[in-house]
Structure formats: structure tokens, C-alpha cells
Design a protein around this motif. Structure first.
Motif, mmCIF file in Angstrom:
data_model
loop_
_atom_site.group_PDB
_atom_site.id
_atom_site.type_symbol
_atom_site.label_atom_id
_atom_site.label_comp_id
_atom_site.label_asym_id
_atom_site.label_seq_id
_atom_site.Cartn_x
_atom_site.Cartn_y
_atom_site.Cartn_z
ATOM 1 N N LEU A 66 0.693 -1.046 0.122
ATOM 2 C CA LEU A 66 -0.131 -0.101 -0.072
ATOM 3 C C LEU A 66 1.119 1.141 0.030
ATOM 4 C CD1 LEU A 66 -3.018 -0.656 2.333
ATOM 5 C CD2 LEU A 66 -3.136 -0.243 -0.159
ATOM 6 N N SER A 67 1.743 1.132 0.935
ATOM 7 C CA SER A 67 2.662 2.580 0.760
ATOM 8 C C SER A 67 3.436 2.825 -0.346
ATOM 9 C CB SER A 67 3.852 2.410 1.958
ATOM 10 O OG SER A 67 3.058 2.520 3.169
ATOM 11 N N ALA A 68 3.579 1.794 -1.202
ATOM 12 C CA ALA A 68 4.007 1.862 -2.435
ATOM 13 C C ALA A 68 3.379 2.780 -3.577
ATOM 14 C CB ALA A 68 4.736 0.593 -3.105
ATOM 15 N N LEU A 69 2.152 2.800 -3.287
ATOM 16 C CA LEU A 69 1.057 3.367 -4.108
ATOM 17 C C LEU A 69 1.368 4.826 -4.309
ATOM 18 C CD1 LEU A 69 -2.132 1.379 -3.240
ATOM 19 C CD2 LEU A 69 -0.813 1.008 -5.060
ATOM 20 N N PRO A 70 0.855 5.297 -5.404
ATOM 21 C CA PRO A 70 1.370 6.920 -5.548
ATOM 22 C C PRO A 70 0.225 7.633 -4.294
ATOM 23 C CG PRO A 70 0.567 5.687 -7.581
ATOM 24 C CD PRO A 70 0.552 4.808 -6.665
ATOM 25 N N VAL A 71 0.379 8.878 -4.084
ATOM 26 C CA VAL A 71 -0.215 9.370 -3.084
ATOM 27 C C VAL A 71 -1.669 9.804 -3.640
ATOM 28 C CG1 VAL A 71 -0.352 11.773 -1.881
ATOM 29 C CG2 VAL A 71 1.591 10.806 -2.084
ATOM 30 N N THR A 72 -1.896 9.814 -4.917
ATOM 31 C CA THR A 72 -3.278 10.354 -5.126
ATOM 32 C C THR A 72 -4.210 9.056 -4.976
ATOM 33 O OG1 THR A 72 -2.274 11.722 -7.106
ATOM 34 C CG2 THR A 72 -4.668 10.914 -7.368
ATOM 35 N N LEU A 73 -3.516 7.859 -5.120
ATOM 36 C CA LEU A 73 -4.371 6.773 -4.898
ATOM 37 C C LEU A 73 -4.634 6.432 -3.518
ATOM 38 C CD1 LEU A 73 -5.932 4.277 -6.465
ATOM 39 C CD2 LEU A 73 -3.580 3.067 -6.655
ATOM 40 N N LEU A 74 -3.385 6.748 -2.681
ATOM 41 C CA LEU A 74 -3.555 6.508 -1.159
ATOM 42 C C LEU A 74 -4.610 7.379 -0.582
ATOM 43 C CD1 LEU A 74 0.245 6.401 -0.244
ATOM 44 C CD2 LEU A 74 -1.328 4.535 -0.180
ATOM 45 N N THR A 94 5.426 7.372 8.090
ATOM 46 C CA THR A 94 5.302 8.809 8.068
ATOM 47 C C THR A 94 4.685 9.302 6.745
ATOM 48 O OG1 THR A 94 7.655 8.536 8.793
ATOM 49 C CG2 THR A 94 7.243 10.541 7.787
ATOM 50 N N ARG A 95 4.562 8.505 5.568
ATOM 51 C CA ARG A 95 3.908 8.987 4.462
ATOM 52 C C ARG A 95 2.569 8.827 4.652
ATOM 53 N NH1 ARG A 95 3.670 5.546 -1.446
ATOM 54 N NH2 ARG A 95 3.286 7.597 -2.343
#
Length: 184
Positions: A66-74, A94-95
Motif C-alpha cells: 500500500l505505501s508503494a502506491l502513488p499519493v493520489t491513489l492513497l 510517516t508517508r
């Protein structure tokens, strides 16, 4: 079908007025319960569910996908979680820390009920539990900068807090609520 959220019992003043009119408060509570059941039946379902689970790892795999996904998708994912779960994502990494505050939030007060409470099993919401949920809703409305994608307030006890309800409306208006379901 709308999710049932049982009514709060009559407060002492309304109970006394009911007795003065020669009515049984339990009968009045039962009638209100039936009416609210019909109302809850026609309410739209919230766009999120507490029953859903989110898994980011495969068994025997320690990779955080999940953390590897782009911020838009998160952000899209977090905006589709129940409010309590969206706030909890801040501890993942942190992200994720600021994500829940930066997405349109879904706030459903019935999701804030304690799982072991009578309301979770379909009984009436105890006044103390309803007050706790009301206080939590106030904290969430104050903490989240908005917008609110969807707000369902169906089991908060507002009879004792009319000025708080006014403040909620002002906050939701200022912070941009897109979909509001309110049952007093």
C-alpha cells in the motif's frame, strides 16, 4: 436499505410530561422506535462500511504494497474508509501521517458506537453512549479541515445540545459537506 440505529430513551423531562398526559413512557419510546426504524429503512446507506477489511500484505510476505502506491491513489483509498479507520492510517508510516486530514472524510456516527454497546446489537442507544458519540463527532469536526465527503448523523443525542447542533451546521457548511444525512 438504511442501517438501523436505535433511538435514545426519553429524557427525564419528556418522560415526566408523558406521564402527566396519562401515557406510558415505554409505549411512547416503542412508538418512537418504530417510527425511527421506518425512517432508518429509507435512509441511504453510507458510502463506507465498518465490516470491510483492508489488507496490504500477502500471507508470509512482509512487503508493504500500500505505501508503494502513488499519493493520489492513497488519498482515494483513505477517503473511502470509515472516519475512525481513516484517522488510524496516520500511524502506518510517516508517508501516511497527514493523509486522513487531507482527504474528503466520511463521518458516520453509528460507526463510532462501541462494538459491545447495546446499540451494536440492535437495542436502544444508551444516553451515555450517545453523548460519547456526540463528543467524538464534535472532536472530528474540529480536527478535520474538510471537506467532508459524507456525514451521517443518526444516533448522536442532540436534544440536550441545540447550540452544538448549530455549531455542527456552521462547521459542516464552512468545511464543505457534500452529502449530509441528519436524524434528530
Amino acid at each position: 436499505m438504511g442501517s438501523p440505529a436505535p433511538p435514545v430513551p426519553l429524557d427525564p423531562v419528556r418522560e415526566a410530561l408523558t406521564r402527566v398526559r396519562g401515557e406510558d413512557p415505554h409505549d411512547v419510546e416503542a412508538l418512537i422506535g418504530r417510527i425511527l426504524t421506518y425512517i432508518h429503512f429509507v435512509l441511504p446507506d453510507p458510502p463506507v462500511s465498518c465490516r470491510a477489511t483492508l489488507r496490504a500484505r500477502r500471507p508470509h510476505d512482509d512487503v508493504d504494497r500500500l505505501s508503494a502506491l502513488p499519493v493520489t491513489l492513497l488519498r482515494n483509498i483513505v477517503s473511502r474508509l470509515p472516519g475512525k479507520d481513516a484517522a488510524r492510517t496516520a500511524v502506518l508510516a510517516t508517508r501516511w501521517r497527514g493523509l486522513w486530514r487531507s482527504v474528503p472524510l466520511v463521518l458516520v456516527d453509528s460507526h463510532l458506537l462501541n462494538p459491545g454497546s447495546a446499540a451494536a446489537s440492535g437495542d436502544q442507544v444508551a444516553r451515555a453512549e450517545a453523548r460519547r458519540v456526540t463528543a467524538t463527532v464534535s472532536r472530528v469536526l474540529a480536527a478535520h479541515p474538510g471537506p467532508f465527503r459524507c456525514v451521517h448523523l443518526t444516533c448522536s443525542y442532540m436534544a440536550e445540545f441545540p447550540s452544538l447542533l448549530v455549531r455542527w451546521f456552521q462547521t459542516l457548511s464552512a468545511k464543505g459537506v457534500q452529502d449530509l444525512v441528519l436524524l434528530l
